[in-house]
Design a protein around this motif. Sequence first.
Motif, mmCIF file in Angstrom:
data_model
loop_
_atom_site.group_PDB
_atom_site.id
_atom_site.type_symbol
_atom_site.label_atom_id
_atom_site.label_comp_id
_atom_site.label_asym_id
_atom_site.label_seq_id
_atom_site.Cartn_x
_atom_site.Cartn_y
_atom_site.Cartn_z
ATOM 1 N N LYS A 172 6.047 -21.487 2.780
ATOM 2 C CA LYS A 172 6.183 -20.248 3.556
ATOM 3 C C LYS A 172 7.186 -19.304 2.898
ATOM 4 O O LYS A 172 6.904 -18.117 2.685
ATOM 5 C CB LYS A 172 6.630 -20.559 4.977
ATOM 6 N N SER A 173 8.368 -19.823 2.572
ATOM 7 C CA SER A 173 9.403 -19.000 1.955
ATOM 8 C C SER A 173 8.944 -18.433 0.610
ATOM 9 O O SER A 173 9.146 -17.246 0.314
ATOM 10 C CB SER A 173 10.669 -19.834 1.773
ATOM 11 N N SER A 174 8.291 -19.259 -0.195
ATOM 12 C CA SER A 174 7.840 -18.823 -1.511
ATOM 13 C C SER A 174 6.742 -17.774 -1.404
ATOM 14 O O SER A 174 6.741 -16.775 -2.137
ATOM 15 C CB SER A 174 7.337 -20.023 -2.306
ATOM 16 N N MET A 175 5.801 -17.985 -0.492
ATOM 17 C CA MET A 175 4.701 -17.020 -0.333
ATOM 18 C C MET A 175 5.205 -15.678 0.161
ATOM 19 O O MET A 175 4.736 -14.620 -0.298
ATOM 20 C CB MET A 175 3.654 -17.578 0.636
ATOM 21 N N LEU A 176 6.151 -15.691 1.077
ATOM 22 C CA LEU A 176 6.698 -14.421 1.577
ATOM 23 C C LEU A 176 7.402 -13.655 0.463
ATOM 24 O O LEU A 176 7.325 -12.420 0.392
ATOM 25 C CB LEU A 176 7.672 -14.688 2.722
ATOM 26 N N GLU A 177 8.071 -14.388 -0.412
ATOM 27 C CA GLU A 177 8.737 -13.735 -1.546
ATOM 28 C C GLU A 177 7.716 -13.141 -2.505
ATOM 29 O O GLU A 177 7.886 -12.005 -2.981
ATOM 30 C CB GLU A 177 9.622 -14.746 -2.265
ATOM 31 N N VAL A 178 6.660 -13.881 -2.807
ATOM 32 C CA VAL A 178 5.629 -13.398 -3.734
ATOM 33 C C VAL A 178 4.865 -12.225 -3.132
ATOM 34 O O VAL A 178 4.534 -11.261 -3.844
ATOM 35 C CB VAL A 178 4.668 -14.545 -4.094
ATOM 36 N N LEU A 179 4.595 -12.281 -1.841
ATOM 37 C CA LEU A 179 3.848 -11.194 -1.192
ATOM 38 C C LEU A 179 4.580 -9.861 -1.258
ATOM 39 O O LEU A 179 3.956 -8.801 -1.152
ATOM 40 C CB LEU A 179 3.578 -11.556 0.274
ATOM 41 N N GLY A 180 5.884 -9.905 -1.448
ATOM 42 C CA GLY A 180 6.649 -8.666 -1.536
ATOM 43 C C GLY A 180 6.814 -8.127 -2.941
ATOM 44 O O GLY A 180 7.468 -7.100 -3.136
ATOM 45 N N GLN A 181 6.211 -8.784 -3.930
ATOM 46 C CA GLN A 181 6.341 -8.345 -5.324
ATOM 47 C C GLN A 181 5.445 -7.140 -5.616
ATOM 48 O O GLN A 181 4.424 -6.922 -4.966
ATOM 49 C CB GLN A 181 5.983 -9.498 -6.270
ATOM 50 N N ASP A 182 5.838 -6.399 -6.646
ATOM 51 C CA ASP A 182 5.105 -5.183 -7.003
ATOM 52 C C ASP A 182 3.692 -5.486 -7.487
ATOM 53 O O ASP A 182 2.759 -4.709 -7.230
ATOM 54 C CB ASP A 182 5.865 -4.403 -8.084
ATOM 55 N N TYR A 183 3.503 -6.586 -8.205
ATOM 56 C CA TYR A 183 2.174 -6.859 -8.747
ATOM 57 C C TYR A 183 1.171 -7.197 -7.639
ATOM 58 O O TYR A 183 -0.037 -7.053 -7.829
ATOM 59 C CB TYR A 183 2.220 -7.961 -9.802
ATOM 60 N N ILE A 184 1.658 -7.629 -6.483
ATOM 61 C CA ILE A 184 0.775 -7.858 -5.343
ATOM 62 C C ILE A 184 0.288 -6.512 -4.794
ATOM 63 O O ILE A 184 -0.904 -6.347 -4.457
ATOM 64 C CB ILE A 184 1.490 -8.661 -4.241
ATOM 65 N N LEU A 185 1.199 -5.539 -4.731
ATOM 66 C CA LEU A 185 0.807 -4.191 -4.291
ATOM 67 C C LEU A 185 -0.186 -3.575 -5.269
ATOM 68 O O LEU A 185 -1.149 -2.905 -4.870
ATOM 69 C CB LEU A 185 2.053 -3.297 -4.176
ATOM 70 N N THR A 186 0.029 -3.839 -6.573
ATOM 71 C CA THR A 186 -0.890 -3.320 -7.588
ATOM 72 C C THR A 186 -2.274 -3.937 -7.438
ATOM 73 O O THR A 186 -3.302 -3.249 -7.551
ATOM 74 C CB THR A 186 -0.341 -3.615 -8.991
ATOM 75 N N ALA A 187 -2.314 -5.241 -7.185
ATOM 76 C CA ALA A 187 -3.601 -5.930 -7.003
ATOM 77 C C ALA A 187 -4.355 -5.371 -5.803
ATOM 78 O O ALA A 187 -5.577 -5.172 -5.858
ATOM 79 C CB ALA A 187 -3.366 -7.433 -6.833
ATOM 80 N N ARG A 188 -3.648 -5.096 -4.734
ATOM 81 C CA ARG A 188 -4.295 -4.520 -3.556
ATOM 82 C C ARG A 188 -4.763 -3.092 -3.818
ATOM 83 O O ARG A 188 -5.826 -2.673 -3.357
ATOM 84 C CB ARG A 188 -3.330 -4.540 -2.368
ATOM 85 N N ALA A 189 -3.959 -2.371 -4.608
ATOM 86 C CA ALA A 189 -4.328 -0.993 -4.934
ATOM 87 C C ALA A 189 -5.580 -0.932 -5.797
ATOM 88 O O ALA A 189 -6.325 0.060 -5.768
ATOM 89 C CB ALA A 189 -3.174 -0.296 -5.635
ATOM 90 N N LYS A 190 -5.836 -1.982 -6.573
ATOM 91 C CA LYS A 190 -7.034 -2.039 -7.410
ATOM 92 C C LYS A 190 -8.302 -2.315 -6.607
ATOM 93 O O LYS A 190 -9.407 -2.275 -7.167
ATOM 94 C CB LYS A 190 -6.877 -3.123 -8.480
ATOM 95 N N GLY A 191 -8.135 -2.622 -5.337
ATOM 96 C CA GLY A 191 -9.292 -2.857 -4.496
ATOM 97 C C GLY A 191 -9.642 -4.308 -4.273
ATOM 98 O O GLY A 191 -10.699 -4.614 -3.709
ATOM 99 N N LEU A 192 -8.788 -5.235 -4.719
ATOM 100 C CA LEU A 192 -9.050 -6.649 -4.482
ATOM 101 C C LEU A 192 -8.951 -6.967 -2.993
ATOM 102 O O LEU A 192 -8.102 -6.419 -2.292
ATOM 103 C CB LEU A 192 -8.059 -7.524 -5.257
ATOM 104 N N SER A 193 -9.814 -7.832 -2.551
ATOM 105 C CA SER A 193 -9.763 -8.250 -1.153
ATOM 106 C C SER A 193 -8.532 -9.111 -0.914
ATOM 107 O O SER A 193 -7.933 -9.647 -1.857
ATOM 108 C CB SER A 193 -11.019 -9.039 -0.786
ATOM 109 N N GLU A 194 -8.171 -9.265 0.352
ATOM 110 C CA GLU A 194 -6.994 -10.060 0.673
ATOM 111 C C GLU A 194 -7.175 -11.517 0.237
ATOM 112 O O GLU A 194 -6.225 -12.159 -0.221
ATOM 113 C CB GLU A 194 -6.717 -10.000 2.179
ATOM 114 N N PHE A 195 -8.387 -12.023 0.333
ATOM 115 C CA PHE A 195 -8.676 -13.394 -0.097
ATOM 116 C C PHE A 195 -8.460 -13.536 -1.594
ATOM 117 O O PHE A 195 -7.886 -14.528 -2.064
ATOM 118 C CB PHE A 195 -10.114 -13.763 0.268
ATOM 119 N N GLN A 196 -8.918 -12.544 -2.376
ATOM 120 C CA GLN A 196 -8.734 -12.589 -3.822
ATOM 121 C C GLN A 196 -7.259 -12.480 -4.197
ATOM 122 O O GLN A 196 -6.798 -13.143 -5.129
ATOM 123 C CB GLN A 196 -9.528 -11.461 -4.488
ATOM 124 N N VAL A 197 -6.516 -11.641 -3.485
ATOM 125 C CA VAL A 197 -5.086 -11.492 -3.755
ATOM 126 C C VAL A 197 -4.355 -12.802 -3.509
ATOM 127 O O VAL A 197 -3.522 -13.237 -4.321
ATOM 128 C CB VAL A 197 -4.484 -10.373 -2.876
#
Length: 308
Positions: A193-218
């Motif tokens: 839980k702690s690790s996933m919350l930290e990763v979810l806040g990273q910039d590359y996660i925002l970039t992946a979502r901005a590219k149109g990837l679905s939440e499952f793919q992210v």
Amino acid sequence: MAQYILKRISYMILTLLVVIAMTFFLMRSIPGDPLASLARALPEQTKANFYAKYGLDKPLFQQYLIYMKNLLKGDLGESVVYAGRSVSETIVQTSPVSAAVGGLALIVGLIVGISLGIVAALYKNSWPDYLVMFIAILGITIPVFVLASLFQYFFSVKLGWLPTSGWGKPQHMVLPVIVLCFGTIATYARYIKSSMLEVLGQDYILTARAKGLSEFQVITRHVMRNSMLPAITILAGRIVGIFTGAFVVERMFSIPGIGFYYISSINNNDYSMTLGTTVFYAALFVVMQLIVDFVYMLVDPRIRLAGD
């Protein structure tokens, strides 16, 4: 890579030597010896023969040198309390039992713990998150012997579904596995839980979502892989824990594993058995730690060996 492996092996050998020396001299510092009560009623000459057989009549440092010499030959000695029982044979015969119970508990704990950690991270500050953290707190705070006693009382005494103790049938493994996996579930649920919350806040996660990837793919392509690093870090300790952490459980459920004999050897001042099992545990831990370092590099390509 070869230099790194040699360096790590050197550290492993040094660690084992320190552990062996500390265990040897600490065991000898405990008042009494394993033959004191056994040889009490015997004639003096017979006592002397017993002490000479196990080398207990020699100076302490000489006993240590003899033990190390035999250890280099692969000889862990013979049990002092149980005459004729080889320490090596005892480890070979009992470690598979501990591995069967502890290994199954580790697999179940990893699957359930990682799954609960993912759920808690994805549903942060909602009832699934609170439920997972409640389970994690229970798994960490409740001692193993209390949990084992409760399970034995309800599932064996009250309901009569499972045997209280014993070994040899599949149903004998159910309660010990459930008791042992609670700690792993609690630990991994919190870490993931702690690790996933930290990763979810990273910039590359925002970039992946901005590219149109679905939440499952992210989650599957980016979050999960990078969130596994803390889980891998503590994996070596959990693997060794399937042997060391089962001491109380094996005792309470009468499982003839290595932990059962380890506790008995400490209670009886059985020097050879205690030293042999300690060497086994220490060697297992340092080897697992080395394997974890290599798995680290496979999981995260960003991790590379540095010159220093």
